[in-house]
Design a protein around this motif. Structure first.
Motif, PDB file in Angstrom:
ATOM      1  N   SER A  67       5.022   1.070   9.224  1.00 11.15           N
ATOM      2  CA  SER A  67       3.883   0.850  10.131  1.00 11.15           C
ATOM      3  C   SER A  67       3.074   2.121  10.369  1.00 11.15           C
ATOM      4  CB  SER A  67       4.394   0.318  11.479  1.00 11.15           C
ATOM      5  OG  SER A  67       5.016  -0.939  11.310  1.00 11.15           O
ATOM      6  N   SER A  97      -2.260  -1.473  10.265  1.00 12.75           N
ATOM      7  CA  SER A  97      -2.893  -2.785  10.407  1.00 12.75           C
ATOM      8  C   SER A  97      -1.912  -3.936  10.156  1.00 12.75           C
ATOM      9  CB  SER A  97      -4.073  -2.902   9.435  1.00 12.75           C
ATOM     10  OG  SER A  97      -3.636  -2.767   8.091  1.00 12.75           O
ATOM     11  N   HIS A  98      -0.757  -3.630   9.589  1.00 11.25           N
ATOM     12  CA  HIS A  98       0.237  -4.665   9.298  1.00 11.25           C
ATOM     13  C   HIS A  98       1.504  -4.501  10.133  1.00 11.25           C
ATOM     14  CE1 HIS A  98      -2.107  -6.077   5.893  1.00 11.25           C
ATOM     15  NE2 HIS A  98      -2.175  -4.835   5.429  1.00 11.25           N
ATOM     16  N   THR A  99       1.397  -3.784  11.235  1.00 15.06           N
ATOM     17  CA  THR A  99       2.580  -3.499  12.051  1.00 15.06           C
ATOM     18  C   THR A  99       3.265  -4.774  12.518  1.00 15.06           C
ATOM     19  OG1 THR A  99       1.690  -1.374  12.809  1.00 15.06           O
ATOM     20  CG2 THR A  99       3.396  -2.401  14.163  1.00 15.06           C
ATOM     21  N   ASP A 126      -0.568  -8.553   0.405  1.00 17.21           N
ATOM     22  CA  ASP A 126      -1.560  -7.806   1.181  1.00 17.21           C
ATOM     23  C   ASP A 126      -1.211  -6.323   1.264  1.00 17.21           C
ATOM     24  OD1 ASP A 126      -2.854 -10.194   1.553  1.00 17.21           O
ATOM     25  OD2 ASP A 126      -2.080 -10.523   3.584  1.00 17.21           O
ATOM     26  N   THR A 170      -3.514  -2.880   0.308  1.00 17.50           N
ATOM     27  CA  THR A 170      -3.950  -2.063   1.440  1.00 17.50           C
ATOM     28  C   THR A 170      -3.741  -0.588   1.142  1.00 17.50           C
ATOM     29  OG1 THR A 170      -3.348  -3.825   2.974  1.00 17.50           O
ATOM     30  CG2 THR A 170      -3.651  -1.626   3.906  1.00 17.50           C
TER      31      THR A 170
END
Length: 252
Positions: free
Chosen positions: A182, A187-189, A223, A227
């Motif tokens: 993270s 943004s994907h936490t 994703d 990223t």
């Protein structure tokens, strides 16, 4: 027998009279032969203990089974006597308990003693992210959702290690991997934490996997690969030092 043969008469004493067993052989004036009670009983015991009288006796296992079923029969008899409705009421109660146990087993799955916090992601030989993805797809094709979710989560973590976003470290847990990733992929936490929870619950919490959980991890894996990571201050500092050192080397 009559005449010269004489008369053979056996007299057995009753169990409570205390009389002596008598074996009388009458041949003219020959006196009767008497046997005391205790020696007669011992002689009978020795005779009946011979193997020929016990060839058809049940074996040890059969006797144990007979004793067990007798105990079960007495137990159910006592339980049915104490249960409202008798035997039918007992059967209904037993079936209800079995149904409740089956429902709990189906809902909670097989219990595990290993706590989720101490569980590690990788427990076998090192494999690449592509290998973990291929294994996940194979499990998903067969409907083995538990294994599919596990392998997809391992593919995610291995992919982050291959991109140098995570340091390869044996014994890392899913929660630790999510927290460390993270920092570079903020943004994907939330999705990383949710993926770690799915992995822990399915692997060590007894929860069953399903297509939706696998789909969530598959989409997260896709994703994350698209990223670009966010460099931390330490990374920026390292980049600046590297560039500065390069310029100094070129100038000299």
């Amino acid at each position: 027998m009559n005449g010269a043969g004489g008369v053979l008469t056996a007299v057995l004493a009753g169990p409570h009279t205390g009389a002596t067993a008598v074996l009388a052989v009458s041949r003219g004036d020959t006196p009767p032969v008497t046997t005391p009670r205790d020696p007669a009983r011992e002689a009978a015991r020795r005779e009946l203990s011979k193997r020929m009288y016990h060839e058809n006796d049940p074996g040890l296992v059969q006797r144990a089974l007979n004793a067990f079923w007798d105990w079960v029969d007495k137990l159910f008899g006592a339980a049915s006597a104490a249960t409202p409705g008798g035997t039918l009421g007992l059967v209904v109660i037993v079936l209800t308990l079995v149904a409740v146990g089956a429902a709990l087993w189906w809902r909670l799955g097989t219990p595990h003693r290993t706590p989720a916090s101490s569980a590690t992601l990788f427990d076998d030989r090192p494999r690449s992210a592509a290998e973990h993805r291929a294994a996940a797809e194979a499990h998903a094709a067969q409907g083995h959702w538990n294994q599919a979710v596990q392998e997809r989560m391992r593919a995610i973590v291995r992919s982050l290690e291959e991109r140098a976003l995570l340091d390869p470290r044996p014994g890392r847990t899913a929660d630790e991997a999510a927290a460390e990733a993270s920092r570079a992929l903020p943004s994907h936490t939330d999705r990383l934490r949710a993926a770690a929870r799915d992995f822990d619950d399915i692997t060590y919490g007894g929860r069953s996997g399903d297509p939706r959980a696998y789909q969530r991890l598959t989409e997260l894996d896709r994703d994350l690969r698209r990223t670009r990571p966010v460099l931390t201050d330490s990374a920026h500092s390292t980049d600046r030092n590297t560039a500065h050192n390069s310029r100094q080397g070129a100038a000299s």
